[in-house]
Motif scaffolding. Structure first.
Motif, PDB file in Angstrom:
ATOM      1  N   ASP A   1     -19.175  -2.115  59.611  1.00 45.48           N
ATOM      2  CA  ASP A   1     -19.936  -2.974  59.579  1.00 45.48           C
ATOM      3  C   ASP A   1     -19.486  -4.164  58.465  1.00 45.48           C
ATOM      4  OD1 ASP A   1     -21.977  -2.034  61.045  1.00 45.48           O
ATOM      5  OD2 ASP A   1     -23.220  -1.176  59.493  1.00 45.48           O
ATOM      6  N   LEU A   2     -18.999  -3.880  57.565  1.00 46.16           N
ATOM      7  CA  LEU A   2     -18.448  -4.774  56.511  1.00 46.16           C
ATOM      8  C   LEU A   2     -17.358  -5.542  57.182  1.00 46.16           C
ATOM      9  CD1 LEU A   2     -19.034  -2.558  53.385  1.00 46.16           C
ATOM     10  CD2 LEU A   2     -20.146  -4.463  54.089  1.00 46.16           C
ATOM     11  N   LEU A   3     -16.370  -4.760  57.705  1.00 48.34           N
ATOM     12  CA  LEU A   3     -14.997  -5.363  58.431  1.00 48.34           C
ATOM     13  C   LEU A   3     -15.441  -6.466  59.254  1.00 48.34           C
ATOM     14  CD1 LEU A   3     -12.971  -2.088  58.666  1.00 48.34           C
ATOM     15  CD2 LEU A   3     -12.873  -3.896  56.856  1.00 48.34           C
ATOM     16  N   ASN A   4     -16.387  -6.047  60.008  1.00 52.08           N
ATOM     17  CA  ASN A   4     -16.921  -7.012  61.185  1.00 52.08           C
ATOM     18  C   ASN A   4     -17.395  -8.114  60.672  1.00 52.08           C
ATOM     19  OD1 ASN A   4     -15.805  -5.550  63.645  1.00 52.08           O
ATOM     20  ND2 ASN A   4     -17.778  -4.326  63.522  1.00 52.08           N
ATOM     21  N   GLU A   5     -18.363  -7.922  59.492  1.00 52.07           N
ATOM     22  CA  GLU A   5     -19.197  -9.107  58.865  1.00 52.07           C
ATOM     23  C   GLU A   5     -17.923 -10.083  58.393  1.00 52.07           C
ATOM     24  OE1 GLU A   5     -22.264  -9.842  55.201  1.00 52.07           O
ATOM     25  OE2 GLU A   5     -21.799  -8.040  55.905  1.00 52.07           O
TER      26      GLU A   5
ATOM     27  N   ALA B   1     -15.035 -10.557  58.799  1.00 48.34           N
ATOM     28  CA  ALA B   1     -13.890 -11.103  59.605  1.00 48.34           C
ATOM     29  C   ALA B   1     -14.307 -12.696  60.153  1.00 48.34           C
ATOM     30  CB  ALA B   1     -13.820 -10.217  61.039  1.00 48.34           C
ATOM     31  N   GLY B   2     -15.703 -12.861  60.054  1.00 48.03           N
ATOM     32  CA  GLY B   2     -16.158 -14.104  60.274  1.00 48.03           C
ATOM     33  C   GLY B   2     -16.061 -15.085  59.104  1.00 48.03           C
ATOM     34  N   LEU B   3     -15.938 -14.491  57.769  1.00 48.23           N
ATOM     35  CA  LEU B   3     -15.736 -15.115  56.565  1.00 48.23           C
ATOM     36  C   LEU B   3     -14.190 -15.641  56.265  1.00 48.23           C
ATOM     37  CD1 LEU B   3     -17.418 -16.467  54.254  1.00 48.23           C
ATOM     38  CD2 LEU B   3     -17.122 -14.195  52.985  1.00 48.23           C
ATOM     39  N   PHE B   4     -13.265 -14.875  56.713  1.00 49.32           N
ATOM     40  CA  PHE B   4     -11.920 -15.040  56.330  1.00 49.32           C
ATOM     41  C   PHE B   4     -11.199 -14.887  57.726  1.00 49.32           C
ATOM     42  CE2 PHE B   4     -13.664 -12.400  53.008  1.00 49.32           C
ATOM     43  CZ  PHE B   4     -13.247 -13.153  51.653  1.00 49.32           C
ATOM     44  N   PRO B   5     -10.780 -16.375  58.151  1.00 53.13           N
ATOM     45  CA  PRO B   5     -10.405 -16.506  59.448  1.00 53.13           C
ATOM     46  C   PRO B   5      -8.984 -16.428  59.572  1.00 53.13           C
ATOM     47  CG  PRO B   5     -10.880 -18.577  58.295  1.00 53.13           C
ATOM     48  CD  PRO B   5     -11.476 -17.481  57.086  1.00 53.13           C
ATOM     49  N   GLY B   6      -8.193 -15.865  58.532  1.00 49.82           N
ATOM     50  CA  GLY B   6      -6.806 -15.796  58.537  1.00 49.82           C
ATOM     51  C   GLY B   6      -6.202 -14.564  59.265  1.00 49.82           C
ATOM     52  N   GLY B   7      -5.188 -14.499  59.802  1.00 46.19           N
ATOM     53  CA  GLY B   7      -4.540 -13.574  60.647  1.00 46.19           C
ATOM     54  C   GLY B   7      -4.115 -12.292  59.981  1.00 46.19           C
ATOM     55  N   GLN B   8      -4.554 -11.882  58.740  1.00 50.55           N
ATOM     56  CA  GLN B   8      -4.093 -10.794  57.850  1.00 50.55           C
ATOM     57  C   GLN B   8      -5.210 -10.108  57.370  1.00 50.55           C
ATOM     58  OE1 GLN B   8      -0.748 -10.090  57.565  1.00 50.55           O
ATOM     59  NE2 GLN B   8      -0.508 -11.741  59.254  1.00 50.55           N
ATOM     60  N   TRP B   9      -5.272  -8.870  57.276  1.00 50.04           N
ATOM     61  CA  TRP B   9      -6.012  -7.783  56.834  1.00 50.04           C
ATOM     62  C   TRP B   9      -5.721  -6.816  56.142  1.00 50.04           C
ATOM     63  CZ3 TRP B   9     -11.571  -9.432  57.549  1.00 50.04           C
ATOM     64  CH2 TRP B   9     -12.218  -8.721  56.822  1.00 50.04           C
ATOM     65  N   HIS B  10      -6.246  -6.480  54.703  1.00 47.61           N
ATOM     66  CA  HIS B  10      -5.334  -5.199  53.950  1.00 47.61           C
ATOM     67  C   HIS B  10      -6.476  -4.297  54.209  1.00 47.61           C
ATOM     68  CE1 HIS B  10      -3.576  -2.933  51.112  1.00 47.61           C
ATOM     69  NE2 HIS B  10      -2.886  -3.964  50.482  1.00 47.61           N
ATOM     70  N   LEU B  11      -6.215  -3.047  54.659  1.00 48.46           N
ATOM     71  CA  LEU B  11      -6.988  -1.925  54.673  1.00 48.46           C
ATOM     72  C   LEU B  11      -7.225  -1.069  53.525  1.00 48.46           C
ATOM     73  CD1 LEU B  11      -6.353  -1.144  58.471  1.00 48.46           C
ATOM     74  CD2 LEU B  11      -8.312  -2.270  57.616  1.00 48.46           C
ATOM     75  N   GLY B  12      -6.439  -1.284  52.577  1.00 50.17           N
ATOM     76  CA  GLY B  12      -6.356  -0.167  51.391  1.00 50.17           C
ATOM     77  C   GLY B  12      -5.388   0.969  51.719  1.00 50.17           C
ATOM     78  N   GLY B  13      -6.324   2.024  51.834  1.00 46.81           N
ATOM     79  CA  GLY B  13      -5.921   3.599  52.198  1.00 46.81           C
ATOM     80  C   GLY B  13      -5.291   4.293  51.143  1.00 46.81           C
ATOM     81  N   ASP B  14      -5.439   3.959  50.087  1.00 46.98           N
ATOM     82  CA  ASP B  14      -4.654   4.498  48.696  1.00 46.98           C
ATOM     83  C   ASP B  14      -5.609   5.328  48.109  1.00 46.98           C
ATOM     84  OD1 ASP B  14      -5.913   2.003  48.013  1.00 46.98           O
ATOM     85  OD2 ASP B  14      -5.027   2.647  46.027  1.00 46.98           O
ATOM     86  N   GLU B  15      -4.926   6.453  47.360  1.00 47.79           N
ATOM     87  CA  GLU B  15      -5.647   7.196  46.372  1.00 47.79           C
ATOM     88  C   GLU B  15      -6.703   8.099  46.876  1.00 47.79           C
ATOM     89  OE1 GLU B  15      -3.901   5.115  42.376  1.00 47.79           O
ATOM     90  OE2 GLU B  15      -5.867   4.355  43.224  1.00 47.79           O
TER      91      GLU B  15
ATOM     92  N   ARG C   1      -8.149  -5.202  64.341  1.00 46.91           N
ATOM     93  CA  ARG C   1      -7.278  -5.820  65.381  1.00 46.91           C
ATOM     94  C   ARG C   1      -8.243  -6.531  66.338  1.00 46.91           C
ATOM     95  NH1 ARG C   1      -5.323  -1.336  66.708  1.00 46.91           N
ATOM     96  NH2 ARG C   1      -3.694  -1.252  64.983  1.00 46.91           N
ATOM     97  N   ALA C   2      -9.653  -5.971  66.627  1.00 46.31           N
ATOM     98  CA  ALA C   2     -10.215  -6.670  67.636  1.00 46.31           C
ATOM     99  C   ALA C   2     -10.633  -7.953  67.127  1.00 46.31           C
ATOM    100  CB  ALA C   2     -11.654  -5.734  67.687  1.00 46.31           C
ATOM    101  N   HIS C   3     -10.296  -8.497  65.899  1.00 48.80           N
ATOM    102  CA  HIS C   3     -10.674  -9.992  65.205  1.00 48.80           C
ATOM    103  C   HIS C   3      -9.193 -10.471  65.258  1.00 48.80           C
ATOM    104  CE1 HIS C   3     -14.936  -9.087  64.562  1.00 48.80           C
ATOM    105  NE2 HIS C   3     -14.591  -7.932  64.153  1.00 48.80           N
ATOM    106  N   ASP C   4      -8.264 -10.100  65.988  1.00 44.95           N
ATOM    107  CA  ASP C   4      -6.852 -10.640  65.919  1.00 44.95           C
ATOM    108  C   ASP C   4      -6.309 -10.639  64.543  1.00 44.95           C
ATOM    109  OD1 ASP C   4      -6.863 -11.150  68.636  1.00 44.95           O
ATOM    110  OD2 ASP C   4      -8.273 -13.056  68.362  1.00 44.95           O
ATOM    111  N   ARG C   5      -6.607  -9.533  63.822  1.00 41.45           N
ATOM    112  CA  ARG C   5      -5.927  -9.530  62.581  1.00 41.45           C
ATOM    113  C   ARG C   5      -4.893  -8.492  62.643  1.00 41.45           C
ATOM    114  NH1 ARG C   5      -9.547 -12.740  62.597  1.00 41.45           N
ATOM    115  NH2 ARG C   5     -10.872 -13.291  60.936  1.00 41.45           N
ATOM    116  N   THR C   6      -3.591  -8.702  61.764  1.00 41.91           N
ATOM    117  CA  THR C   6      -2.542  -7.824  61.588  1.00 41.91           C
ATOM    118  C   THR C   6      -3.186  -6.935  60.203  1.00 41.91           C
ATOM    119  OG1 THR C   6      -1.114  -9.129  62.605  1.00 41.91           O
ATOM    120  CG2 THR C   6      -0.331  -7.597  61.074  1.00 41.91           C
ATOM    121  N   PRO C   7      -3.024  -5.845  60.537  1.00 42.43           N
ATOM    122  CA  PRO C   7      -3.508  -4.828  59.466  1.00 42.43           C
ATOM    123  C   PRO C   7      -2.215  -4.456  58.457  1.00 42.43           C
ATOM    124  CG  PRO C   7      -3.393  -3.406  61.336  1.00 42.43           C
ATOM    125  CD  PRO C   7      -2.877  -4.908  61.611  1.00 42.43           C
ATOM    126  N   ARG C   8      -2.475  -4.228  57.147  1.00 42.26           N
ATOM    127  CA  ARG C   8      -1.820  -3.671  56.293  1.00 42.26           C
ATOM    128  C   ARG C   8      -2.284  -2.623  55.301  1.00 42.26           C
ATOM    129  NH1 ARG C   8      -0.633  -8.971  52.222  1.00 42.26           N
ATOM    130  NH2 ARG C   8      -0.265  -9.800  54.292  1.00 42.26           N
TER     131      ARG C   8
END
Length: 537
Positions: A316-320, A322-336, A382-389
């Motif tokens: 829900d939050l990622l989709n929400e 995505a409309g606020l940050f239009p750039g092509g990059q997204w950081h997913l975290g995943g640590d710790e 990725r469905a919002h055309d973002r490259t994940p890291r």
């Protein structure tokens, strides 16, 4: 004997002139030579016949070869030329050859006190002209700046490159009063030049962030990371889950303003909602989603990824946003993720082990489930055309489920349990962004073993290939290392004020961008580099 008078003058552009002579022939661009008058070698013993007086030639100016501009980061190359250079004057124009460059034109005009004249085909004395050009093989962030005949022309294949040319011009004027004659050809070595800010643990005002955007733009950074969700806070207004938002937060209107300003400076804002760990602020409003071990003890900051509701709220939050940050990059975290720091995750968290086997087969374990979680979140962005890291400790060794190939590695440490050296990721063909915590982590309060990084250490010892500790990886992998990012973490949030943070990161940011623009040994000593930074600010 004809007397040659030598006069040194300084033109308005701040460039010393060479000879101003009678009887000389040196003109702009020519060599300066002193020639004896005819017969002077015989003057004492055999005077020449008296000749009619010759008219005195008009004085001519001969300029010394220009010197390369001093900027941060330093320009890639400068072809010297003879001429007065260029300095701004009231009434002179900034003109563009393409309407796409209007923002860049208006900005540099306002900064230098010039008139923005828009699209013009004519040419006037003192003009600064911005143009898009088809540079074969040239990168989108490259540019050429020509200073000649009292005019400046900045050309590049993309708007970003032209913008960087205006930053060079601004620094030239600020540092020396003028742009030197000649041609600058410039381009960055690395495509990712980033700064990451932890606004989850410490609230930073919108004005402070906007000031950093302006600073980053002038230094030719091109990414701003915002880590806005963690155990201590969730700092951006939410429509889908307002219950998770901290009292001190940025409104969406403020974020849009920051994103707009960043875009005008060709900076991509990279959001990060870290998961499945570091979700304490979300869990505080949804305690039923908190991970608990076999004894029912809550695991700090960790969401229970065996529950479908956990994925739903994060998506829900990622989709929400995505409309606020239009750039092509997204950081997913995943640590710790704390379920994976115990000696036997399957015994400690049987519900995760059961979910792993159900999803991926009888041999799957908790690390497989966490990898599947990362892949699922990557699919959402990725469905919002973002490259994940994701952080490097969000990738696990010897799992049956492999992280998706397009997830970039944000490599920050090699101190975690089961640490993997950078080469393991690079050998697998992954692209990597260098966040080396040895050099690039500014952790408020200096907890554990962290110390505030210095610009001098970055400038003298770090390169993009120094990914972990102080050792560089092989040059073989240079192209896979996209660049680097300085990171401010607010573990002990009250240790420094906003003003102290800005002052503390000032020189590290300048040193970092110099090494990302050109990883070779800098031409200036650290002392001279610091003096240059003081002059340019």
């Amino acid at each position: 004997m004809l007397i040659v008078a030598v006069v040194v003058v300084t033109v308005a552009a701040g460039v010393s002139l060479g000879l101003l002579a009678t009887g000389g022939d040196g003109g702009p661009g020519g060599s300066e030579q002193r020639r004896s008058a005819p017969g002077t070698s015989q003057a004492a013993s055999s005077p020449a016949p008296k000749q009619p007086a010759a008219p005195t030639p008009s004085p001519t100016r001969s300029y010394p070869l220009s010197k390369a501009p001093q900027t941060i980061p330093a320009v890639s190359s400068h072809t010297a030329a003879r001429g007065p250079g260029w300095r701004p004057a009231r009434g002179e124009r900034v003109v563009v050859s393409d309407p796409k460059l209007a923002d860049e034109g208006r900005l540099i005009a306002g900064e230098l006190g010039l008139t923005y004249a828009g699209e013009k085909e004519d040419s006037r004395a003192g003009d600064v002209r911005l143009a898009l050009s088809e540079g074969k093989g040239a990168g989108p962030e490259s540019y050429t700046m020509t200073v000649r005949d009292g005019r400046v022309a900045i050309n590049g294949p993309g708007e970003a490159g032209v913008f960087y040319g205006t930053r060079t011009l601004k620094q030239e004027v600020r540092g020396g009063g003028a742009a030197p004659e000649g041609v600058v050809r410039d381009a960055p070595a690395k495509p990712v030049r980033g700064f990451m800010l932890d606004i989850a643990r410490k609230h930073f005002t919108a004005d402070w962030i906007r000031d950093r955007v302006r600073e980053l733009g002038d230094l030719k950074f091109n990414q701003l990371g915002l880590h806005f969700s963690d155990d201590q806070g969730f700092r951006i207004e939410s429509d889908s889950h307002p219950e998770i938002v901290s009292q001190q937060h940025l409104t969406k209107a403020q974020v849009r303003d920051i994103v707009k300003l960043a875009a005008a400076r060709h900076i991509t804002v990279v959001p990060e909602i870290d998961s499945p760990g570091h979700l304490g602020a979300v869990i505080a409003a949804h305690p039923d989603l908190q991970l608990r071990n076999v004894n029912g003890v809550a695991t700090r900051g960790a969401i229970d990824i065996s529950k479908a509701e956990s994925a739903e709220i994060v998506d829900d939050l990622l989709n929400e946003y995505a409309g606020l940050f239009p750039g092509g990059q997204w950081h997913l975290g995943g640590d710790e993720y704390q379920a994976l720091v115990v000696s036997n995750p399957e015994a400690s968290y049987p519900q995760l082990a059961a979910a792993a086997r159900e999803a991926y087969g009888s041999g799957a374990d908790v690390a497989d489930l966490a990898t599947g979680w990362l892949n699922d979140r990557a699919a959402t962005v990725r469905a919002h055309d973002r490259t994940p890291r994701a952080w490097n400790d969000g990738f696990f060794r010897n799992t049956s489920v492999q992280p998706d190939k397009d997830i970039q590695v944000a490599y920050w440490t090699g101190k975690e349990i089961g640490a993997r050296v950078p080469v393991e990721y690079l050998r697998a063909g992954r692209k990597l962004i260098n966040y080396n915590d040895e050099f690039l982590y500014y952790v408020l309060g200096q907890p554990q073993t962290f110390v505030y990084p210095t610009g001098q250490r970055i400038y003298e010892q770090w390169t993009p290939r120094v990914v972990r500790g102080t050792e560089a990886v092989s040059e073989t992998y240079d192209d896979q290392i996209l660049g680097g990012s300085f990171a401010v973490w607010c573990d002990l949030a009250n240790s420094q004020t906003q003003a102290q943070v800005a002052a503390g990161i000032r020189m590290p940011l300048r040193a970092l961008v110099q090494k990302l623009w050109d990883a070779d040994r800098p031409a200036l000593s650290w002392t001279d580099f610091k003096a240059l930074a003081d002059r340019l600010d």
